[in-house]
Design a protein around this motif. Structure first.
Motif, PDB file in Angstrom:
ATOM      1  N   ASP A  85      41.324  46.436  32.194  1.00 59.19           N
ATOM      2  CA  ASP A  85      40.231  46.986  32.990  1.00 59.19           C
ATOM      3  C   ASP A  85      39.469  45.837  33.652  1.00 59.19           C
ATOM      4  O   ASP A  85      39.595  44.675  33.264  1.00 59.19           O
ATOM      5  CB  ASP A  85      39.309  47.854  32.120  1.00 59.19           C
ATOM      6  N   VAL A  86      38.704  46.154  34.663  1.00 61.92           N
ATOM      7  CA  VAL A  86      38.003  45.148  35.461  1.00 61.92           C
ATOM      8  C   VAL A  86      37.056  44.319  34.596  1.00 61.92           C
ATOM      9  O   VAL A  86      36.982  43.098  34.739  1.00 61.92           O
ATOM     10  CB  VAL A  86      37.254  45.815  36.639  1.00 61.92           C
ATOM     11  N   ASP A  87      36.340  44.955  33.673  1.00 60.68           N
ATOM     12  CA  ASP A  87      35.397  44.230  32.816  1.00 60.68           C
ATOM     13  C   ASP A  87      36.116  43.153  31.993  1.00 60.68           C
ATOM     14  O   ASP A  87      35.627  42.031  31.878  1.00 60.68           O
ATOM     15  CB  ASP A  87      34.658  45.200  31.895  1.00 60.68           C
ATOM     16  N   THR A  88      37.281  43.477  31.455  1.00 61.89           N
ATOM     17  CA  THR A  88      38.048  42.502  30.675  1.00 61.89           C
ATOM     18  C   THR A  88      38.532  41.360  31.568  1.00 61.89           C
ATOM     19  O   THR A  88      38.441  40.187  31.190  1.00 61.89           O
ATOM     20  CB  THR A  88      39.255  43.178  29.973  1.00 61.89           C
ATOM     21  N   ILE A  89      39.027  41.680  32.755  1.00 63.32           N
ATOM     22  CA  ILE A  89      39.464  40.637  33.696  1.00 63.32           C
ATOM     23  C   ILE A  89      38.301  39.704  34.008  1.00 63.32           C
ATOM     24  O   ILE A  89      38.453  38.482  33.993  1.00 63.32           O
ATOM     25  CB  ILE A  89      40.016  41.259  35.000  1.00 63.32           C
ATOM     26  N   LEU A  90      37.133  40.265  34.257  1.00 63.54           N
ATOM     27  CA  LEU A  90      35.968  39.455  34.601  1.00 63.54           C
ATOM     28  C   LEU A  90      35.488  38.618  33.413  1.00 63.54           C
ATOM     29  O   LEU A  90      34.905  37.554  33.604  1.00 63.54           O
ATOM     30  CB  LEU A  90      34.839  40.337  35.125  1.00 63.54           C
ATOM     31  N   THR A  91      35.756  39.074  32.199  1.00 58.66           N
ATOM     32  CA  THR A  91      35.337  38.344  31.003  1.00 58.66           C
ATOM     33  C   THR A  91      36.280  37.195  30.683  1.00 58.66           C
ATOM     34  O   THR A  91      35.840  36.083  30.375  1.00 58.66           O
ATOM     35  CB  THR A  91      35.259  39.303  29.791  1.00 58.66           C
ATOM     36  N   ILE A  92      37.590  37.419  30.767  1.00 58.88           N
ATOM     37  CA  ILE A  92      38.549  36.388  30.344  1.00 58.88           C
ATOM     38  C   ILE A  92      39.183  35.624  31.500  1.00 58.88           C
ATOM     39  O   ILE A  92      39.788  34.588  31.294  1.00 58.88           O
ATOM     40  CB  ILE A  92      39.678  36.977  29.467  1.00 58.88           C
ATOM     41  N   GLY A  93      39.039  36.127  32.705  1.00 55.89           N
ATOM     42  CA  GLY A  93      39.712  35.507  33.841  1.00 55.89           C
ATOM     43  C   GLY A  93      38.762  35.140  34.946  1.00 55.89           C
ATOM     44  O   GLY A  93      37.685  34.611  34.710  1.00 55.89           O
ATOM     45  N   LEU A  94      39.181  35.454  36.150  1.00 57.02           N
ATOM     46  CA  LEU A  94      38.347  35.159  37.305  1.00 57.02           C
ATOM     47  C   LEU A  94      38.616  36.165  38.402  1.00 57.02           C
ATOM     48  O   LEU A  94      39.582  36.919  38.360  1.00 57.02           O
ATOM     49  CB  LEU A  94      38.596  33.739  37.813  1.00 57.02           C
ATOM     50  N   VAL A  95      37.713  36.159  39.355  1.00 58.09           N
ATOM     51  CA  VAL A  95      37.821  37.074  40.481  1.00 58.09           C
ATOM     52  C   VAL A  95      37.761  36.258  41.772  1.00 58.09           C
ATOM     53  O   VAL A  95      37.057  35.250  41.851  1.00 58.09           O
ATOM     54  CB  VAL A  95      36.715  38.158  40.438  1.00 58.09           C
ATOM     55  N   VAL A  96      38.551  36.675  42.745  1.00 55.79           N
ATOM     56  CA  VAL A  96      38.553  36.055  44.066  1.00 55.79           C
ATOM     57  C   VAL A  96      38.260  37.156  45.080  1.00 55.79           C
ATOM     58  O   VAL A  96      38.921  38.194  45.077  1.00 55.79           O
ATOM     59  CB  VAL A  96      39.920  35.410  44.388  1.00 55.79           C
ATOM     60  N   VAL A  97      37.265  36.907  45.919  1.00 53.98           N
ATOM     61  CA  VAL A  97      36.916  37.848  46.985  1.00 53.98           C
ATOM     62  C   VAL A  97      37.151  37.113  48.297  1.00 53.98           C
ATOM     63  O   VAL A  97      36.571  36.058  48.531  1.00 53.98           O
ATOM     64  CB  VAL A  97      35.445  38.307  46.884  1.00 53.98           C
ATOM     65  N   THR A  98      38.037  37.645  49.123  1.00 55.96           N
ATOM     66  CA  THR A  98      38.328  36.994  50.403  1.00 55.96           C
ATOM     67  C   THR A  98      37.562  37.685  51.526  1.00 55.96           C
ATOM     68  O   THR A  98      37.383  38.897  51.520  1.00 55.96           O
ATOM     69  CB  THR A  98      39.835  36.994  50.714  1.00 55.96           C
ATOM     70  N   GLU A  99      37.143  36.866  52.477  1.00 59.38           N
ATOM     71  CA  GLU A  99      36.357  37.345  53.617  1.00 59.38           C
ATOM     72  C   GLU A  99      37.179  37.213  54.889  1.00 59.38           C
ATOM     73  O   GLU A  99      37.972  36.294  55.033  1.00 59.38           O
ATOM     74  CB  GLU A  99      35.083  36.505  53.740  1.00 59.38           C
TER      75      GLU A  99
END
Length: 156
Positions: A85-99
């Motif tokens: 789930d997104v919460d787990t990804i955000l806790t253990i990993g990272l997020v990339v937002v492209t513009e």
């Protein structure tokens, strides 16, 4: 348009196939809680990726120098197809937002996570390309391209 800029479609493919990322819906309630003032506005967001794959995180953190490195290969063998789930990804990993400005190529990016991932900056610098008349950005792009190749990554 930047010289050597990679299309959003190829970037999506690259993140999913090479970095084993998961695309995140910008309207996901868990992602909305994570929103940061430095992220691009929703109307300029090309894609959002969550990266939690251990082998990819080792590569991006520099613990594995390339996809041929033993540490990367050992972690990749343990890879599962479990969807986090997104919460787990955000806790253990990272997020990339492209513009994007034109929804053809990316113009900027945001990286969120608990650890620095300099290699990810190089990857995104390589994918963005550089303005034709900017020698400084061309040199930065060339260094990023070299690091991209050293990591054993490729665009399909």
């Amino acid at each position: 348009m930047n010289v050597h800029a990679v299309s959003i479609k190829r970037i999506d493919q690259f993140f999913i196939e090479q970095l084993h990322a998961r695309q995140i819906d910008p309207d996901d309630p868990e992602f909305q809680l994570f929103r940061d003032v430095y992220m691009p506005p929703k109307e300029k967001t090309a894609s959002i990726y969550g990266i939690s794959d251990e082998a990819t995180l080792a590569l991006l953190a520099g613990r594995a120098k390339s996809v041929q490195d033993m540490e990367y290969e050992l972690l990749a063998r343990k890879r599962t197809n479990a969807t986090l789930d997104v919460d787990t990804i955000l806790t253990i990993g990272l997020v990339v937002v492209t513009e994007t400005d034109d929804f053809k190529t990316i113009t900027n990016y945001f990286i969120g996570g608990s650890r620095p991932f300099q290699s990810l900056n190089s990857i995104l610098t390589y994918l963005i390309g550089y303005p034709k008349k900017d020698l400084e950005l061309k040199l930065e792009h060339d260094r990023a391209a070299k690091e991209f190749k050293q990591m054993g990554l490729h665009l399909s």
